[in-house]
Design a protein around this motif. Structure first.
Motif, PDB file in Angstrom:
ATOM      1  N   ARG A  48       0.870  -1.194   0.000  1.00 57.13           N
ATOM      2  CA  ARG A  48       0.000   0.000   0.000  1.00 57.13           C
ATOM      3  C   ARG A  48       0.895   1.228   0.000  1.00 57.13           C
ATOM      4  N   VAL A  49       0.721   2.088  -0.988  1.00 61.19           N
ATOM      5  CA  VAL A  49       1.592   3.254  -1.135  1.00 61.19           C
ATOM      6  C   VAL A  49       0.767   4.493  -1.449  1.00 61.19           C
ATOM      7  N   LEU A  50       1.388   5.645  -1.211  1.00 59.40           N
ATOM      8  CA  LEU A  50       0.803   6.911  -1.646  1.00 59.40           C
ATOM      9  C   LEU A  50       1.712   7.527  -2.707  1.00 59.40           C
ATOM     10  N   LEU A  51       1.130   7.909  -3.830  1.00 60.08           N
ATOM     11  CA  LEU A  51       1.863   8.580  -4.905  1.00 60.08           C
ATOM     12  C   LEU A  51       1.541  10.065  -4.863  1.00 60.08           C
ATOM     13  N   LYS A  52       2.570  10.883  -4.667  1.00 66.09           N
ATOM     14  CA  LYS A  52       2.418  12.338  -4.672  1.00 66.09           C
ATOM     15  C   LYS A  52       3.034  12.891  -5.947  1.00 66.09           C
ATOM     16  N   GLU A  85      -2.230  -1.507  -3.396  1.00 65.13           N
ATOM     17  CA  GLU A  85      -3.243  -0.508  -3.044  1.00 65.13           C
ATOM     18  C   GLU A  85      -2.613   0.874  -3.152  1.00 65.13           C
ATOM     19  N   ILE A  86      -3.279   1.771  -3.908  1.00 70.27           N
ATOM     20  CA  ILE A  86      -2.687   3.076  -4.230  1.00 70.27           C
ATOM     21  C   ILE A  86      -3.615   4.205  -3.817  1.00 70.27           C
ATOM     22  N   CYS A  87      -3.047   5.190  -3.132  1.00 75.60           N
ATOM     23  CA  CYS A  87      -3.733   6.464  -2.979  1.00 75.60           C
ATOM     24  C   CYS A  87      -2.840   7.550  -3.563  1.00 75.60           C
ATOM     25  N   MET A  88      -3.431   8.664  -3.934  1.00 74.57           N
ATOM     26  CA  MET A  88      -2.709   9.730  -4.620  1.00 74.57           C
ATOM     27  C   MET A  88      -3.036  11.081  -4.005  1.00 74.57           C
ATOM     28  N   VAL A  89      -2.061  11.981  -4.076  1.00 75.98           N
ATOM     29  CA  VAL A  89      -2.274  13.401  -3.812  1.00 75.98           C
ATOM     30  C   VAL A  89      -1.639  14.153  -4.970  1.00 75.98           C
ATOM     31  N   ILE A  90      -2.407  15.061  -5.582  1.00 77.37           N
ATOM     32  CA  ILE A  90      -1.929  15.831  -6.732  1.00 77.37           C
ATOM     33  C   ILE A  90      -1.969  17.305  -6.367  1.00 77.37           C
ATOM     34  N   GLY A  91      -0.881  18.006  -6.623  1.00 74.84           N
ATOM     35  CA  GLY A  91      -0.837  19.446  -6.361  1.00 74.84           C
ATOM     36  C   GLY A  91      -1.743  20.221  -7.318  1.00 74.84           C
ATOM     37  N   ALA A 109      -0.854   9.588   4.038  1.00 76.63           N
ATOM     38  CA  ALA A 109      -0.074   8.345   4.022  1.00 76.63           C
ATOM     39  C   ALA A 109      -0.039   7.725   5.413  1.00 76.63           C
ATOM     40  N   ASN A 110       0.082   8.552   6.424  1.00 74.99           N
ATOM     41  CA  ASN A 110       0.070   8.046   7.796  1.00 74.99           C
ATOM     42  C   ASN A 110      -1.312   7.532   8.181  1.00 74.99           C
ATOM     43  N   GLU A 111      -2.347   8.284   7.840  1.00 67.73           N
ATOM     44  CA  GLU A 111      -3.709   7.871   8.200  1.00 67.73           C
ATOM     45  C   GLU A 111      -4.118   6.575   7.503  1.00 67.73           C
ATOM     46  N   MET A 112      -3.648   6.392   6.274  1.00 66.62           N
ATOM     47  CA  MET A 112      -3.994   5.190   5.509  1.00 66.62           C
ATOM     48  C   MET A 112      -3.048   4.026   5.791  1.00 66.62           C
ATOM     49  N   ALA A 113      -2.072   4.230   6.669  1.00 67.54           N
ATOM     50  CA  ALA A 113      -1.064   3.203   6.985  1.00 67.54           C
ATOM     51  C   ALA A 113      -0.331   2.741   5.728  1.00 67.54           C
ATOM     52  N   CYS A 114      -0.005   3.694   4.849  1.00 66.56           N
ATOM     53  CA  CYS A 114       0.798   3.373   3.671  1.00 66.56           C
ATOM     54  C   CYS A 114       2.212   3.002   4.106  1.00 66.56           C
ATOM     55  N   ASP A 144       8.866  11.634  11.953  1.00 65.36           N
ATOM     56  CA  ASP A 144       8.311  11.283  13.258  1.00 65.36           C
ATOM     57  C   ASP A 144       7.503   9.991  13.199  1.00 65.36           C
ATOM     58  N   ASN A 145       6.981   9.658  12.001  1.00 61.47           N
ATOM     59  CA  ASN A 145       6.183   8.443  11.848  1.00 61.47           C
ATOM     60  C   ASN A 145       6.916   7.360  11.062  1.00 61.47           C
ATOM     61  N   ARG A 146       8.226   7.596  10.837  1.00 62.99           N
ATOM     62  CA  ARG A 146       9.096   6.607  10.173  1.00 62.99           C
ATOM     63  C   ARG A 146       8.493   6.139   8.844  1.00 62.99           C
ATOM     64  N   LYS A 147       8.074   7.109   8.036  1.00 59.52           N
ATOM     65  CA  LYS A 147       7.452   6.833   6.748  1.00 59.52           C
ATOM     66  C   LYS A 147       8.464   7.120   5.637  1.00 59.52           C
ATOM     67  N   PRO A 148       9.057   6.101   5.003  1.00 59.74           N
ATOM     68  CA  PRO A 148      10.058   6.349   3.967  1.00 59.74           C
ATOM     69  C   PRO A 148       9.469   7.082   2.758  1.00 59.74           C
ATOM     70  N   ILE A 149      10.306   7.902   2.115  1.00 61.20           N
ATOM     71  CA  ILE A 149       9.911   8.641   0.916  1.00 61.20           C
ATOM     72  C   ILE A 149      10.810   8.182  -0.231  1.00 61.20           C
ATOM     73  N   ILE A 150      10.193   7.774  -1.324  1.00 64.63           N
ATOM     74  CA  ILE A 150      10.922   7.328  -2.509  1.00 64.63           C
ATOM     75  C   ILE A 150      10.772   8.408  -3.573  1.00 64.63           C
TER      76      ILE A 150
END
Length: 243
Positions: free
Chosen positions: A12-16, A51-57, A154-159, A212-218
């Motif tokens: 499960r990832v978030l694509l920004k 599982e994918i969620c997205m945020v678009i500027g 991403a934190n709320e969705m446990a990505c 703070d939530n140890r969420k890696p960013i790729i």
């Protein structure tokens, strides 16, 4: 499908992505072939069972900080920027559903006629059903960027990770590679290094929230066809920002 997802690095990832990523070669607005190409990238990953969620500027339509700098009241300018993200989310939803990918636009600002309101448990259920969730309107509050919104969701969705799709850049560099040919690319960098060296990944609030939530960013390039899919399979060129 689930068996295939087990072969990928993340489930499960978030694509920004930025709003400018949807402009193509234009200087403003939406470029439908570019939107379609990015939708194809998302579909290729969704087809694996990820599982994918997205945020678009919204910078291709309106950027709150720019409006504020030109004399517009900051809160109003930021809300206008949030509405621009909804327009981009609807465009991406249309492209994805045209490819047969079930998609939901979920807005932090209530607009029931065009998008669902943000309810965390409902959004998680959409993801569990393999629907792509596009989170629009930022956090719903002025003074927060879509980078911060992406990290929050991403934190709320446990990505398991945040994927930052960049234009013309295939990772994090010590300076701008577009202006300095000797710029050094990092394969891996810590959150503290990003903040300490002011590396341009996300704004400081978003980086601190991820740390703070140890969420890696790729961080990877959106220009490389199949890049999003390749990185999930452990291939390709990218920078990992981590603890």
């Amino acid at each position: 499908m689930a068996d295939t997802a087990e072969q990928t690095t993340y489930k499960r990832v978030l694509l920004k992505i930025s709003g400018e990523a949807l402009m193509g070669d234009q200087g403003y607005g939406l470029h439908p072939p570019t939107v379609e190409r990015i939708a194809q990238e998302v579909k290729s990953v969704s087809d694996l069972g990820v599982e994918i969620c997205m945020v678009i500027g919204g910078g291709n339509i309106f950027r709150g900080l720019v409006g504020s700098a030109q004399g517009m009241e900051r809160t109003t300018a930021d809300y206008m920027g949030m509405l621009a993200t909804v327009m981009n989310a609807l465009a991406m939803q249309s492209a994805l559903e045209g490819l047969g990918v079930y998609t939901r636009v979920i807005s932090a600002i209530t607009m029931n006629e065009v998008a669902e309101p943000y309810i965390r448990r409902r959004a998680v259920r959409h993801l569990e059903k393999k629907r792509v969730c596009i989170f629009a309107a930022g956090t719903g509050n002025p003074y927060f960027t879509t980078d911060t919104a992406a990290t929050l969701r991403a934190n709320e969705m446990a990505c398991e990770a945040i994927f930052m799709g960049k234009n013309g850049v295939d990772g994090v560099y010590d300076c701008d590679p577009k202006t300095n040919p000797d710029a050094k690319r990092y394969d891996s960098v810590t959150f503290d290094e990003v903040l300490g060296k002011n590396l341009k990944v996300m704004d400081a609030s978003a980086i601190a929230l991820a740390r703070d939530n140890r969420k890696p960013i790729i961080v990877f390039s959106l220009d490389e066809p199949g890049g999003f899919l390749g990185i999930l399979a452990g291939k390709g060129t990218y920078t990992k920002v981590h603890d």
